[in-house]
Design a protein around this motif. Sequence first.
Motif: not given
Length: 145
Positions: A12-13, A18-19
């Motif tokens: 997911s975007p 987050s990564l």
Amino acid sequence: MTGRIKAEHDLSPIELSSLEERLHSANRRATDCADDRGLAFVIRDGAGNAVGVAAGYSWASTSELTLMWIDEAHRGRGYARQLLSAFVAEAAERGVTRIWVSSHDFQAPGLYEKAGFQRIAELAEWPEGHSNIILCKTIAADGAL
């Protein structure tokens, strides 16, 4: 815990963001440079739909233009040139001294060259039968374009 690799091509975007933020956090610590910010300009039609964009980021006196796009129905009106000028001016205002962009030979390398970008590298056969061209614009320390 044992790590295992698993194909997840449709992250997911939100998870990707987050990564990516974790990577940026590590980069900030390694360089002691925490001035990273998004940099984007959009042209919208009368209905509020995006018909053009110049987007990227600035960080550590450098900027990268990662997305330049004009809707086909709105091309030929000078929008790309206007968006690029706005992007470069804002980058200079932030103290950026170099702006990087990648453009395939069938996209708009000429647009960037007319705006003072210089070809730094050309990666042949990416995609097959074409080239990916890396360009850079240097801005004087006083912000002069």
